[in-house]
Enzyme design. Sequence first.
Site, PDB file in Angstrom:
ATOM      1  N   ASP A 166       0.788  -1.228   0.000  1.00  0.00           N
ATOM      2  CA  ASP A 166       0.000   0.000   0.000  1.00  0.00           C
ATOM      3  C   ASP A 166       0.820   1.279   0.000  1.00  0.00           C
ATOM      4  OD1 ASP A 166      -2.439  -1.250  -0.182  1.00  0.00           O
ATOM      5  OD2 ASP A 166      -2.746  -1.377   1.974  1.00  0.00           O
ATOM      6  N   TYR A 225      -9.905  -0.221   1.887  1.00  0.00           N
ATOM      7  CA  TYR A 225      -9.696  -0.287   3.332  1.00  0.00           C
ATOM      8  C   TYR A 225      -9.310   1.069   3.913  1.00  0.00           C
ATOM      9  CZ  TYR A 225      -9.884  -5.347   4.194  1.00  0.00           C
ATOM     10  OH  TYR A 225     -10.301  -6.641   4.370  1.00  0.00           O
ATOM     11  N   GLU A 276      21.767 -10.855  13.501  1.00  0.00           N
ATOM     12  CA  GLU A 276      20.534 -10.385  12.882  1.00  0.00           C
ATOM     13  C   GLU A 276      19.636 -11.573  12.555  1.00  0.00           C
ATOM     14  OE1 GLU A 276      21.973  -6.371  10.545  1.00  0.00           O
ATOM     15  OE2 GLU A 276      22.033  -8.271   9.463  1.00  0.00           O
ATOM     16  N   HIS A 296      -7.117 -12.528   8.087  1.00  0.00           N
ATOM     17  CA  HIS A 296      -8.515 -12.097   7.939  1.00  0.00           C
ATOM     18  C   HIS A 296      -9.296 -13.125   7.133  1.00  0.00           C
ATOM     19  CE1 HIS A 296     -11.437  -8.511   7.027  1.00  0.00           C
ATOM     20  NE2 HIS A 296     -11.976  -9.458   7.771  1.00  0.00           N
TER      21      HIS A 296
END
Length: 831
Positions: free
Chosen positions: A389, A470, A577, A700
Site C-alpha cells: 500500500d 480499506y 541479525e 482475515h
Amino acid sequence: MIELRSRPWVLLSSLVALVVFVAFLIFPLDHEHSPVEYALEQPHSYKAPRQNVWAELTESEAADVNAFILKEFAHLDLKKHPKSARDNFIYIVETLKPNKTDAVSYLYDDGPSPPERWAKAAIAQNLEDGPYIIYYMVGPLPISKDSMILPLEYTFNSGRNYVPNPIQDFAAIQDFASAMAENVSDITQELLGATANRADPNDPHGLLAFPRGSRIETGGFTLWMQFYRPGMGSGARTLLPQGIYAKVDATSSDINDWSVGQFYYNGVVYEDAEEFRAALDDPDFERTPANLDGPWTDTEDFESHPAGRELPPPVSVQPYGPRYKLDRKERYVSWFGFEFYITTAQATGVSLFDIRFKGERVMYELGLQEAMAHYAGDDPMQGGLEFLDTFFGMGKNAFELVPGYDCPAYADYLDSEWHQAYQTHHTPNSICIFEYTADYLLSRHTAQYSVTVSRNTFLTVRSVSTVGNYDYTIDYIFYMDGTLEVKVRASGFIFGAFYTANNTKSEDEYGHRIHDALSSSMHDHVINFKADLDVAGPTNDMVRMAIEPMTSTYEWDQPEQPKRNTMHLVEYQVTEETGIDWPKNSGEFYLVYSSDKKNAWGERKGYRITSGTGMGSTPHLTIFNSTTLGDSARWAEHDLWVLQQKDTEPRSADPLNYFAPHDPIIDFTKMADHESLEHGAPDTSYDGDLVIYFNVGAHHVPHSGDVPNTLMHTSASSVMFVPHNFNDRDASRESVQGVRLQLQGKKSGGFAGEEADPNDDLKTRMGRRSKTLDKTKAKYFGATYDKGIKLPLEALEPNMEGYVSKEHGVTDLSYNGSAAGVWHREEAFGG
C-alpha cells in the site's frame, strides 16, 4: 477534500476555554493554580528544544527543488504537464530524512547546527529500453550555488536507484480493458445483464474490467481482468465482482502487441472468446447468478429505530483544555515525561522521531514501513492478488479526520502536505492529537480499610489512511508509565470473491459465502513498522528471557521434598541479525537492554517488546516463498526482526518494490543477513546500535459480519514497548490522577504521607483516630473536577453542516497510484 468554512472544532478549544474561564470567575477554585489557568497558558507559547530536522518540505522548498531540477536537467525536457506516456516529468519530491549519524550530534550532544537538509526526487524518465522511475537527491537546501543533483543510491541495497515501469501507459490499459469488454458485450449481456460503458466507465448500471497484474520471474507481464460493477452508493466496488475473467498476454513492452487469450467462468477455462460463446449455446451450460448492487452494500442504516437509538451515546470531553504541550511549527509534543517530534511522508504517513521519557532516550525513530495484503483463492483474481500500500501512498491517502468521530471533538488537528507532479497537495486536519481516559483503570487496590484507584489516561497521535477499499486507523499511544503502543485498526469493504455455482468448488476452503453471489476471500494483512530503539542511549543488546520449567533441589526442602518441579528464568542473547516469532505460551520476554546504563537497583535499563491489545497475537505471512511477492516483502515472514542500525539501510521496503517484486530496489533479505550483534570487541565495527522491525495485522477470514464493512474492534492489532527496569519504580505514580478512600473501622489508620507524631502515646493516637471512624474519608492525588461547568454543544457533537464536500482522490487499487497514471489524471482534470 473535506474542508470547513468556519472549522468549528478548531474554534472549539477557544470557545470552551472562554466558557470555562467565565464559569470559574463566578465559581473560583480553591487550588493555588487552577486547571483553567494551566490550560490557558500552555498551547501557544511552547517551543521545541530543537529544530524538526525530519520535517516534510514546505511548499516553497518543493517549488525551489522542482525549479532547480527543471533547470539542471533541461536536457531531459521535463514536462510540467505531461500529456503522454513518453513524457519525462518529476513524479514526487519530498524530504530526504537525514542520516541518524548526522542527526545525533545535534540532538544529543548539543551540536550547534542541524544536519544538512536534502530533498529526494523521483523522476519518471524514458530511456532507450523503456520508461523508468529514477531516484535522485537534491541539496543542500535551501537551493544555492552549492546545491547539486546526485543519484540517490546509498539507501538501496539493489545496487541501483531505479526500477523499470511496466505500466508504461495507464490510460492505454484502461482503453484496452474497455475494448476487451466491448468485444464480449454479447457475453456479458447474456450472463450478467449489463455491458461496459466506454464513455462512462463508472456508470452504475454498467460494468468495468479491473486488472490484476503479475510480474513473472522469467520477465514480462501477465494480466487477468475481472469484470466488476462500479457500485452505486458507498463505493462498494470490491463487493461486486462478477464471474467473468479474461487473460491478457502483456509480455510485450508495446501495448499494441497485447492480446486477449483465455476466459474463465464458473470453474471452466475457455481458450478464447469464440469457445466461450459456443459454450453458451450448450444446453448443459451452467450459469451463475449475477452479483447485483443494492441496499445490502450501504454502509449506514437511516431507517432502523431500535430502542435507545433515539438517544446519543456518551462522549468524552476536555473541559479544562489540553494537558500536553504542542509546538505546531516544529510538530513537537511534550506530555507527562514523553517528548517527541512528528513528521510525515507521502508513502508511509506519520512517523515519530527522538522519543524520550523523563529526559532519557527511548527511540530515535518509530514509523510505518509497508502495509501488505496477500490473498488466496481458486479464481484468477484472488489466486494471485496482493497489495503493497505504500505504492499508493499511506501518507497522501491520509484524508481529513472527522471531529467527534475519528477523534474526540477536543483533539488538536495538524495538516499535512505532499508534493507530486509539481503541485503541493494540502490535506487539512489529517493528524489528530488527544488525551483520553480509558474505561478501565491504570491500577487499583482494595485493602481492609482503604481503596485506591488510578485513572488510565493516555496520549494518542492518530491518522487514517484510506487505500482503495480499506481504511487503516494508525495510532501511536503513550502511557504514563513510559509504555508505547503502535496500534492499527482496519475498516472498509473487503475485496470479495465471486461465488460460483460450480459444484466442483471446494466449499469454505478460501472463505465463506456471504451473499447471493459473493464469497469472502481469506487474506493476510501484515503491516511493517520500524522501531529504532535507543534504550537509555544508542548502545543496546537484545535478549530472549525465557520462562522454562526445571527440576531443582533446595537444601531447605530436605528431606521432605528431595526434588521440586518449578520454573526459572533463562536468558539467551540474540547474537546475530534474525527474525523472531512470538513464543508459544508467551514463554519468552523479548527485551532490549541498555548495554551500560542501570537503574538504582543495579538492573539493566530495558524495554520489553510484546504483542499488545487487539485480536490475539500479531501475525506474519502464512505463505512461504510467495510466488506473487517474490523478494519484495520478506520482512513479512516473521513477527519481528532485529538488525544493526545502518544509515545505508533506513527502510525495510520501498514503494517501487511493487513494480519489481522479483528484483526489488530494497531486498530485505540483504538487510537481515545474520551479521553479528555482538559489540565491544576489537575486531568489530558494530557499536551496539540496533533496530527492530515488527509486524501488526491480521489473518482475515471475512464472514457475514464483514458485510457491508469490516469492523475496527474485530480487526485491531498492536505491539507494545513496555519499560522493563527502565525506571526505579512505576513512573506513572507522580503523574496519574486518582483517589484513596480511607474506610470506616477501628484500625483504619491515616493517609499516605501523614506521619504520626513520635511523641504521641498509643492512647493519644487511638483517640485521634476514633474521631474519624464515623465516616469514610477521601484524599485525591492530582486535580479533580470541583465545580459544575457548561459546555457548548459543539463539545459534544460538532456541527457537520459546516463541511464543504469535495471529491476524494481515493485510489481504485489499479495503477493510477503510480507515475504511469499521473499524466493521464493531469490530462483528464485539465492539468
